[in-house]
Design an enzyme around this catalytic site. Structure first.
Site, short mmCIF file in Angstrom:
data_model
loop_
_atom_site.label_atom_id
_atom_site.label_comp_id
_atom_site.label_asym_id
_atom_site.label_seq_id
_atom_site.Cartn_x
_atom_site.Cartn_y
_atom_site.Cartn_z
N HIS A 131 0.82 -1.21 0.00
CA HIS A 131 0.00 0.00 0.00
C HIS A 131 0.86 1.26 0.00
O HIS A 131 0.37 2.35 0.29
CB HIS A 131 -0.96 -0.02 1.20
N PRO A 227 -2.89 -11.87 18.25
CA PRO A 227 -3.54 -12.08 19.55
C PRO A 227 -4.89 -12.78 19.42
O PRO A 227 -5.39 -13.35 20.38
CB PRO A 227 -3.74 -10.65 20.09
#
Ligand code: ZN
Length: 261
Positions: A131, A227
């Protein structure tokens, strides 16, 4: 005796990385957040404060590049804020762990969806920024990149010193194709990859989403560091639960021990 699942997983991940011929890391926003860069959406996000950029941002840029630059450069505009945030941010232990893996020959390349330059700032040498990079300015004619301070911004739009083409921020706007040079590099890396380390991203946005699936389809292994469970979790050989800044250094420690370093 209870077994330590997390340690087992680190060992399995280290083993996969050490057996692979070509490892590529695919990284995303989770890694940046750990360096204090807010995600674009959500509390404190750039787009939450300044409004979502238009979905046809690139077409609007092409229609009136000078105006697009004026908007982006406004003192309270999103580009100024992004520059300030990115310039102040520091790589975290997750970025540094990837530098180490590259230095010892375990990691071939980082493909990142992040625009914050932190992989390069940490010292990663092979980085494909899908990006773009918020600290760079790119010529839409010849695709050459320039440092922000190399380009005077008095006359808008700025022009390429090499070909005279119009310059825009290297970050990829909505509606803008991924620059072909970067995309080609990503596919070349992904094509050779037989073990992909996916860190801090759920990899749901195309084209990044394609790379792990391609690797998996060819029989390669996916290792996830996140996570949380993601859409990729069911396809991963190992899912290491935790922040990249904690888990990736553990992985490096394990690999160095196996290698006797
Ligand atoms: Zn040019």
């Amino acid at each position: 005796m209870p077994t330590d699942g997390a340690t087992d997983d680190i060992e399995r991940a280290a083993d996969l990385l050490l057996r692979a011929r070509h490892v590529v890391a695919l990284t995303g926003a989770g890694l940046s957040v750990e360096s204090g860069i807010p995600p674009f959406r959500g509390p404190g996000g750039l787009w939450t404060k300044h409004g979502e950029p238009p979905m046809n941002g690139y077409q609007r840029f092409l229609a009136d590049p000078a105006q697009a630059w004026r908007e982006r450069l406004a003192p309270s505009g999103p580009m100024r804020e992004l520059w300030k945030t990115v310039q102040a941010a520091q790589p975290n232990p997750g970025h540094h762990a990837l530098v180490q893996l590259e230095a010892i020959g375990v990691l071939g390349c980082v493909i990142t969806q992040n625009i914050d330059n932190l992989h390069r700032a940490a010292g990663s040498r092979r980085v494909a920024e899908i990006h773009g990079n918020a600290l760079l300015i790119r010529c839409i004619g010849c695709a050459r990149r320039f440092q922000r301070d190399e380009i005077p911004l008095e006359d808008l739009p700025p022009r390429c010193p090499r070909c005279g083409g119009i310059l825009k921020s290297d970050t990829v706007s909505f509606g803008e194709p991924i620059p072909p040079d970067v995309l080609a590099e990503c596919f070349a890396e992904s094509d050779q990859c037989d073990c992909m380390l996916v860190a801090g991203t759920s990899a749901t946005v195309y084209p990044a989403a394609q790379f792990p699936l391609d690797v998996r389809q060819r029989g390669g292994a996916l290792i996830e560091v996140n996570p949380y469970d993601t859409e990729l979790t069911p396809y991963c050989a190992v899912s290491l639960r935790g922040p990249s800044g904690t888990v990736l250094p553990q992985l490096v420690t394990r690999i160095l021990r196996v290698r006797g370093l």
